[in-house]
Design a protein around this motif. Sequence first.
Motif, PDB file in Angstrom:
ATOM      1  N   TYR A  91      -7.644  -9.124   0.887  1.00 23.03           N
ATOM      2  CA  TYR A  91      -8.792  -8.235   0.677  1.00 23.03           C
ATOM      3  C   TYR A  91      -9.272  -7.647   1.996  1.00 23.03           C
ATOM      4  O   TYR A  91      -9.393  -6.422   2.148  1.00 23.03           O
ATOM      5  CB  TYR A  91      -9.920  -8.992  -0.018  1.00 23.03           C
ATOM      6  CG  TYR A  91     -11.172  -8.151  -0.189  1.00 23.03           C
ATOM      7  CD1 TYR A  91     -11.213  -7.139  -1.136  1.00 23.03           C
ATOM      8  CD2 TYR A  91     -12.288  -8.372   0.606  1.00 23.03           C
ATOM      9  CE1 TYR A  91     -12.350  -6.356  -1.291  1.00 23.03           C
ATOM     10  CE2 TYR A  91     -13.438  -7.602   0.448  1.00 23.03           C
ATOM     11  CZ  TYR A  91     -13.462  -6.598  -0.491  1.00 23.03           C
ATOM     12  OH  TYR A  91     -14.577  -5.823  -0.639  1.00 23.03           O
ATOM     13  N   ASN A  92      -9.538  -8.506   2.973  1.00 20.50           N
ATOM     14  CA  ASN A  92     -10.031  -8.023   4.260  1.00 20.50           C
ATOM     15  C   ASN A  92      -8.979  -7.246   5.035  1.00 20.50           C
ATOM     16  O   ASN A  92      -9.294  -6.287   5.750  1.00 20.50           O
ATOM     17  CB  ASN A  92     -10.522  -9.205   5.106  1.00 20.50           C
ATOM     18  CG  ASN A  92     -11.770  -9.850   4.527  1.00 20.50           C
ATOM     19  OD1 ASN A  92     -12.609  -9.178   3.936  1.00 20.50           O
ATOM     20  ND2 ASN A  92     -11.875 -11.158   4.659  1.00 20.50           N
ATOM     21  N   TYR A  95      -8.561  -3.533   3.078  1.00 19.23           N
ATOM     22  CA  TYR A  95      -9.671  -2.702   2.604  1.00 19.23           C
ATOM     23  C   TYR A  95      -9.752  -1.364   3.339  1.00 19.23           C
ATOM     24  O   TYR A  95      -9.894  -0.298   2.711  1.00 19.23           O
ATOM     25  CB  TYR A  95     -11.002  -3.451   2.732  1.00 19.23           C
ATOM     26  CG  TYR A  95     -12.130  -2.720   2.038  1.00 19.23           C
ATOM     27  CD1 TYR A  95     -12.403  -2.950   0.702  1.00 19.23           C
ATOM     28  CD2 TYR A  95     -12.903  -1.774   2.719  1.00 19.23           C
ATOM     29  CE1 TYR A  95     -13.417  -2.264   0.048  1.00 19.23           C
ATOM     30  CE2 TYR A  95     -13.919  -1.083   2.078  1.00 19.23           C
ATOM     31  CZ  TYR A  95     -14.173  -1.326   0.746  1.00 19.23           C
ATOM     32  OH  TYR A  95     -15.167  -0.632   0.104  1.00 19.23           O
ATOM     33  N   GLU A  99      -9.522   2.308   1.646  1.00 23.10           N
ATOM     34  CA  GLU A  99     -10.654   3.228   1.728  1.00 23.10           C
ATOM     35  C   GLU A  99     -10.219   4.573   2.289  1.00 23.10           C
ATOM     36  O   GLU A  99     -10.612   5.637   1.781  1.00 23.10           O
ATOM     37  CB  GLU A  99     -11.751   2.619   2.598  1.00 23.10           C
ATOM     38  CG  GLU A  99     -13.047   3.411   2.616  1.00 23.10           C
ATOM     39  CD  GLU A  99     -14.133   2.704   3.384  1.00 23.10           C
ATOM     40  OE1 GLU A  99     -15.268   2.638   2.872  1.00 23.10           O
ATOM     41  OE2 GLU A  99     -13.863   2.204   4.505  1.00 23.10           O
ATOM     42  N   THR A 123      -9.044  -5.243  -5.432  1.00 23.82           N
ATOM     43  CA  THR A 123      -9.889  -4.210  -4.821  1.00 23.82           C
ATOM     44  C   THR A 123      -9.801  -2.938  -5.644  1.00 23.82           C
ATOM     45  O   THR A 123      -8.730  -2.590  -6.155  1.00 23.82           O
ATOM     46  CB  THR A 123      -9.425  -3.889  -3.384  1.00 23.82           C
ATOM     47  OG1 THR A 123      -9.283  -5.100  -2.648  1.00 23.82           O
ATOM     48  CG2 THR A 123     -10.418  -2.980  -2.675  1.00 23.82           C
TER      49      THR A 123
END
Length: 261
Positions: A91-92, A95, A99, A123
């Motif tokens: 996830y980190n 991201y 985006e 996500t």
Amino acid sequence: MTTNRFDVAQDDGYLATTTVTSFRIIEALKRRDGATVQQLVEELGLASGTVYKHLNTLQSIQYVDKDGSEYRLGLGFLELGIAARSQRNLYNQTYDSLESLAETTGGVTTLMVPEHGFGVYLTQIVPSGATTPPHQEGERAHLHATAGGKVILAYQPTETVESWLENRTLPSLTPFTISDPEELQSELQSVRDRRAAHSRREQFEEWHAVAAPVTDDDDEAICAVGIKKPVDPNADTTDMSEFKNLLGSTVSSIESKLRFR
């Protein structure tokens, strides 16, 4: 969209049926956005005393709230969900790339990870002005009907895919869903050849999607990056091919991050 978590074997002597009942009630509260005891009795076919006891227990340990006669999920589940996601380093690490992809394409970007034979949206980023798809972060999806799921399947060992096919049916979510195992196998070979998959109104009739796999050193998929857009009735094409290069560069960036940590 729902997937049945409760088709579980009960003959091994190690299944806590009361836990299954609690989670059937929890899932029903999620679907209904809250419910009374009677509504849950009617939906789940459980005795009212059973439903009340489980709800009272969940309320006592602060995972369910009560407003009048209606019960709702408590925010304790939000804490658990955030913890579950944060424990997935993906996830980190992905991201920012997702985006950026959303801002560039104007489409909804997703990161799907495999779990228990389904795909989970770890996500989902909806850029400003874009339409929100009919699913949310944390929701499970059928692999055969989604672009992300197809690339996850295509980049697994042959025996893994064969075992997966032997242990499930392929529900037709729309008239366009591939529900024949042989046809799906052929589709997966094409996906592997072009290193990208499409869902052409197969998960939801109003949506198209394209996805590419993020793979490990053995070229097996650990997740899938996807782009979704609503169907444009005036468009001449449905393959979203204009996003293939952007997807490829995003995947390459993510793979570099994962391998050099």
